[in-house]
Enzyme design. Structure first.
Site, PDB file in Angstrom:
ATOM      1  N   ASP A 226       0.842  -1.197   0.000  1.00  0.00           N
ATOM      2  CA  ASP A 226       0.000   0.000   0.000  1.00  0.00           C
ATOM      3  C   ASP A 226       0.882   1.253   0.000  1.00  0.00           C
ATOM      4  O   ASP A 226       1.908   1.317   0.693  1.00  0.00           O
ATOM      5  CB  ASP A 226      -0.912  -0.005   1.232  1.00  0.00           C
ATOM      6  CG  ASP A 226      -2.080   0.961   1.095  1.00  0.00           C
ATOM      7  OD1 ASP A 226      -3.222   0.495   0.962  1.00  0.00           O
ATOM      8  OD2 ASP A 226      -1.835   2.200   1.117  1.00  0.00           O
ATOM      9  N   ILE A 227       0.471   2.235  -0.755  1.00  0.00           N
ATOM     10  CA  ILE A 227       1.267   3.464  -0.884  1.00  0.00           C
ATOM     11  C   ILE A 227       1.213   4.306   0.393  1.00  0.00           C
ATOM     12  O   ILE A 227       2.105   5.120   0.641  1.00  0.00           O
ATOM     13  CB  ILE A 227       0.775   4.276  -2.108  1.00  0.00           C
ATOM     14  CG1 ILE A 227       1.871   5.216  -2.600  1.00  0.00           C
ATOM     15  CG2 ILE A 227      -0.517   5.030  -1.807  1.00  0.00           C
ATOM     16  CD1 ILE A 227       1.584   5.812  -3.970  1.00  0.00           C
TER      17      ILE A 227
ATOM     18  N   ASN B  37     -12.795  -3.396   2.806  1.00  0.00           N
ATOM     19  CA  ASN B  37     -13.721  -2.275   2.925  1.00  0.00           C
ATOM     20  C   ASN B  37     -14.721  -2.345   1.769  1.00  0.00           C
ATOM     21  O   ASN B  37     -14.326  -2.585   0.624  1.00  0.00           O
ATOM     22  CB  ASN B  37     -12.960  -0.954   2.893  1.00  0.00           C
ATOM     23  CG  ASN B  37     -12.051  -0.782   4.097  1.00  0.00           C
ATOM     24  OD1 ASN B  37     -12.373  -1.239   5.191  1.00  0.00           O
ATOM     25  ND2 ASN B  37     -10.900  -0.152   3.908  1.00  0.00           N
TER      26      ASN B  37
ATOM     27  N   GLY C  20     -15.593   2.568   4.090  1.00  0.00           N
ATOM     28  CA  GLY C  20     -14.335   3.266   3.877  1.00  0.00           C
ATOM     29  C   GLY C  20     -13.643   2.903   2.579  1.00  0.00           C
ATOM     30  O   GLY C  20     -12.454   3.188   2.406  1.00  0.00           O
ATOM     31  N   GLN C  21     -14.390   2.284   1.645  1.00  0.00           N
ATOM     32  CA  GLN C  21     -13.771   1.908   0.364  1.00  0.00           C
ATOM     33  C   GLN C  21     -13.542   3.146  -0.487  1.00  0.00           C
ATOM     34  O   GLN C  21     -14.467   3.937  -0.709  1.00  0.00           O
ATOM     35  CB  GLN C  21     -14.671   0.919  -0.386  1.00  0.00           C
ATOM     36  CG  GLN C  21     -14.052   0.422  -1.682  1.00  0.00           C
ATOM     37  CD  GLN C  21     -14.936  -0.583  -2.419  1.00  0.00           C
ATOM     38  OE1 GLN C  21     -16.066  -0.852  -2.008  1.00  0.00           O
ATOM     39  NE2 GLN C  21     -14.424  -1.135  -3.495  1.00  0.00           N
TER      40      GLN C  21
ATOM     41  N   HIS D 233     -10.314  -5.371  -3.112  1.00  0.00           N
ATOM     42  CA  HIS D 233      -8.970  -5.577  -2.577  1.00  0.00           C
ATOM     43  C   HIS D 233      -9.052  -6.024  -1.130  1.00  0.00           C
ATOM     44  O   HIS D 233      -9.905  -5.573  -0.374  1.00  0.00           O
ATOM     45  CB  HIS D 233      -8.113  -4.317  -2.704  1.00  0.00           C
ATOM     46  CG  HIS D 233      -8.774  -3.062  -2.234  1.00  0.00           C
ATOM     47  ND1 HIS D 233      -9.750  -2.411  -2.956  1.00  0.00           N
ATOM     48  CD2 HIS D 233      -8.614  -2.341  -1.091  1.00  0.00           C
ATOM     49  CE1 HIS D 233     -10.147  -1.336  -2.290  1.00  0.00           C
ATOM     50  NE2 HIS D 233      -9.481  -1.282  -1.156  1.00  0.00           N
TER      51      HIS D 233
ATOM     52  N   HIS E 124      -6.941  -5.962   2.297  1.00  0.00           N
ATOM     53  CA  HIS E 124      -5.807  -5.375   3.012  1.00  0.00           C
ATOM     54  C   HIS E 124      -5.196  -6.445   3.914  1.00  0.00           C
ATOM     55  O   HIS E 124      -5.915  -7.082   4.693  1.00  0.00           O
ATOM     56  CB  HIS E 124      -6.250  -4.224   3.918  1.00  0.00           C
ATOM     57  CG  HIS E 124      -6.796  -3.020   3.211  1.00  0.00           C
ATOM     58  ND1 HIS E 124      -6.047  -1.882   2.987  1.00  0.00           N
ATOM     59  CD2 HIS E 124      -8.023  -2.761   2.699  1.00  0.00           C
ATOM     60  CE1 HIS E 124      -6.796  -0.975   2.371  1.00  0.00           C
ATOM     61  NE2 HIS E 124      -8.004  -1.484   2.185  1.00  0.00           N
TER      62      HIS E 124
HETATM   63  P1  5GP Z   1      -9.739   1.300   0.463  1.00  0.00           P
HETATM   64  O1  5GP Z   1      -9.818   2.585   1.229  1.00  0.00           O
HETATM   65  O2  5GP Z   1     -10.470   1.395  -0.869  1.00  0.00           O
HETATM   66  O3  5GP Z   1     -10.149   0.089   1.247  1.00  0.00           O
HETATM   67  O4  5GP Z   1      -8.206   1.059   0.165  1.00  0.00           O
HETATM   68  C1  5GP Z   1      -7.541   1.603  -0.916  1.00  0.00           C
HETATM   69  C2  5GP Z   1      -6.083   1.566  -0.591  1.00  0.00           C
HETATM   70  O5  5GP Z   1      -5.362   1.786  -1.784  1.00  0.00           O
HETATM   71  C3  5GP Z   1      -5.638   2.619   0.410  1.00  0.00           C
HETATM   72  O6  5GP Z   1      -5.062   2.005   1.542  1.00  0.00           O
HETATM   73  C4  5GP Z   1      -4.642   3.457  -0.380  1.00  0.00           C
HETATM   74  O7  5GP Z   1      -3.550   3.887   0.405  1.00  0.00           O
HETATM   75  C5  5GP Z   1      -4.213   2.504  -1.482  1.00  0.00           C
HETATM   76  N1  5GP Z   1      -3.794   3.161  -2.700  1.00  0.00           N
HETATM   77  C6  5GP Z   1      -4.452   4.170  -3.362  1.00  0.00           C
HETATM   78  N2  5GP Z   1      -3.776   4.517  -4.465  1.00  0.00           N
HETATM   79  C7  5GP Z   1      -2.678   3.725  -4.505  1.00  0.00           C
HETATM   80  C8  5GP Z   1      -1.589   3.629  -5.427  1.00  0.00           C
HETATM   81  O8  5GP Z   1      -1.491   4.346  -6.421  1.00  0.00           O
HETATM   82  N3  5GP Z   1      -0.630   2.696  -5.148  1.00  0.00           N
HETATM   83  C9  5GP Z   1      -0.699   1.884  -4.058  1.00  0.00           C
HETATM   84  N4  5GP Z   1       0.291   1.000  -3.890  1.00  0.00           N
HETATM   85  N5  5GP Z   1      -1.712   1.952  -3.172  1.00  0.00           N
HETATM   86  C10 5GP Z   1      -2.687   2.869  -3.393  1.00  0.00           C
END
Ligand code: 5GP
Length: 115
Positions: free
Chosen positions: A31-32, A88, A94-95, A101, A103
């Site tokens: 994750d970034i 999520n 919180g998606q 995906h 985590h």
């Molecule tokens: P969500 O909030 O949808 O459950 O999780 C999305 C995740 O994707 C977040 O933890 C966010 O930091 C990660 N993310 C968003 N953009 C990027 C990206 O460009 N590269 C990577 N490696 N992770 C990303």
């Protein structure tokens, strides 16, 4: 629709990512914005907008993602201490990225309930 998410671009190598695992059906990368010492996302290569959009046909794929998450956790040295898997779903969940995906979070004790 979600062909345009950032994760589809990562799958297609249009933007870089720190990939830790790949097979025909899934990709795993760091994750970034890590929320734990180890924070890896496991995503299907097939575009599914979220677990809330999965159908019974996706059953084997969903199982594959969880089994790979467990395998990657072990490879990352997290199996003994434990870790957390999070999916999520939707706004209240919180998606933020409309591509399913999982985590994988580890390397520190997790709190409950989550925020
Ligand atoms: P969500 O909030 O949808 O459950 O999780 C999305 C995740 O994707 C977040 O933890 C966010 O930091 C990660 N993310 C968003 N953009 C990027 C990206 O460009 N590269 C990577 N490696 N992770 C990303």
């Amino acid at each position: 629709m979600s062909e345009k998410t950032i994760f589809s671009k990562i799958i297609r190598r249009e933007i870089p990512a720190d990939i830790v695992y790949e097979d025909d059906n899934c990709l795993a990368f760091r994750d970034i914005q890590p929320q734990a010492p180890t924070h890896i996302l496991i995503i299907p290569k097939e575009v599914v907008a979220g677990v809330q959009h999965a159908t019974p046909d996706h059953g084997p794929l969903l199982g594959h993602l969880l089994l790979k998450a467990s395998q990657i956790a072990a490879e990352q040295g997290l199996a003994a201490a434990g870790y957390r898997l999070v999916i999520n779903a939707g706004d209240d969940g919180g998606q933020t990225v409309a591509h399913l995906h999982v985590h994988l979070l580890g390397g520190r004790p997790m709190q409950w309930p989550p925020g």
